[in-house]
Design an enzyme around this catalytic site. Structure first.
Site, PDB file in Angstrom:
ATOM      1  N   HIS A 157       0.835  -1.195   0.000  1.00  0.00           N
ATOM      2  CA  HIS A 157       0.000   0.000   0.000  1.00  0.00           C
ATOM      3  C   HIS A 157       0.873   1.250   0.000  1.00  0.00           C
ATOM      4  CE1 HIS A 157      -3.200  -2.791   1.192  1.00  0.00           C
ATOM      5  NE2 HIS A 157      -4.051  -1.856   0.826  1.00  0.00           N
ATOM      6  N   LYS A 161      -0.395   4.729   4.707  1.00  0.00           N
ATOM      7  CA  LYS A 161      -1.249   3.765   5.418  1.00  0.00           C
ATOM      8  C   LYS A 161      -0.665   3.486   6.795  1.00  0.00           C
ATOM      9  CE  LYS A 161      -3.711  -0.620   4.840  1.00  0.00           C
ATOM     10  NZ  LYS A 161      -4.989   0.004   5.244  1.00  0.00           N
TER      11      LYS A 161
END
Length: 271
Positions: A157, A161
């Protein structure tokens, strides 16, 4: 039937703004509230303008109880503390509560489950059609292959995040555990560092990558002797999660109180 009146929790954030845009284009849904944290500097601003749309007259507010008076549901992609604070209010107001928040603890999950006798909750680590199909396939493959095939879940990600492994990775790991008929909490290996010794048969491993602007890449690897099966999903735009969340809210509108997942929404629960 009239349009479903939806509140977006975390409306000033990246995902919240995508949800505001998605609801503006969705058939059968209308934005009626925009929720933000009490400390947010965006309170009072127009949610449409923040989302890159013309002004919609729905200003960001920190008062879910008040917003809920004129709503049918709330879509919640926030952080665990905010989601848990929203759970009781959504239940008392009889709102459909669609939860896409990740990083929730076991005690958080218990709180969510505790309201489902009176509230309709749809929760998933990922709201996309593709990821839920992937989870169904992972469960089926894990059930078909014995422990001679090692299972590893790899995810990447964007660098902003804040939780790891991702909710989607955990969802995929749970699908693998369900297929194997084991408890994920007893077989999961979330990190490896230093002298770890040999891999134990039957473990489900997780590997986490963070960097750049990656929306979400997930791969489940079944590694056997001299062969490897890889099932993957790559997300290119947060809009796919927003589309799934709105679909879930509309699906749940006429459902009895209870706990549901995207597998139920997509008819994949018996796949």
């Amino acid at each position: 039937m009239s349009d479903m009146r939806l509140i977006v929790a975390g409306a000033g954030g990246r995902m919240g703004r995508v949800l505001v845009r998605t609801i503006a284009q969705a058939k059968g849904a209308v934005l009626t509230g925009a929720l933000e944290a009490p400390t947010s500097p965006l309170l009072g601003q127009d949610s449409g303008v923040l989302a890159g749309l013309p002004a919609n007259g729905v200003a960001l507010s920190a008062d879910l109880w008040e917003l809920a008076k004129n709503a049918d549901g709330v879509i919640d992609f926030t952080v665990p503390a905010a989601t848990i604070a929203n759970v009781a209010i959504a239940a008392q107001r009889r709102l459909v509560h669609v939860i896409g928040t990740t990083g929730l603890s076991e005690s958080d999950q218990a709180v969510i489950r505790s309201v489902t006798a009176q509230a309709t909750v749809v929760q998933s680590g990922n709201m996309s059609l593709g990821v839920n199909l992937l989870a169904a396939l992972v469960k089926r493959v894990a059930k078909s292959l014995d422990e001679d095939f090692d299972i590893e879940v790899l995810e990447m990600h964007h660098k902003m995040k804040i939780d790891a492994p991702s909710g989607t990775a955990l969802m995929l790991g749970q699908a693998a555990a369900d297929g194997r008929g084991v408890e994920l909490g007893q077989r999961a290996v979330r990190s490896r560092d230093g002298y770890t010794g040999e891999r134990r048969n039957g473990d489900i491993g997780f590997a986490t990558l963070r960097g750049g602007t990656v929306v979400g890449d997930h791969t489940v690897i079944f590694a056997g002797a001299d062969e490897r099966i890889e099932l993957s999903h790559k997300a290119g735009d947060r809009a796919l999660f927003a589309n799934g969340a709105v679909k879930a809210a509309l699906w749940a509108r006429d459902k009895k109180p209870g706990f549901y997942t995207m597998m139920d929404v997509l008819g994949l629960s018996d796949f």
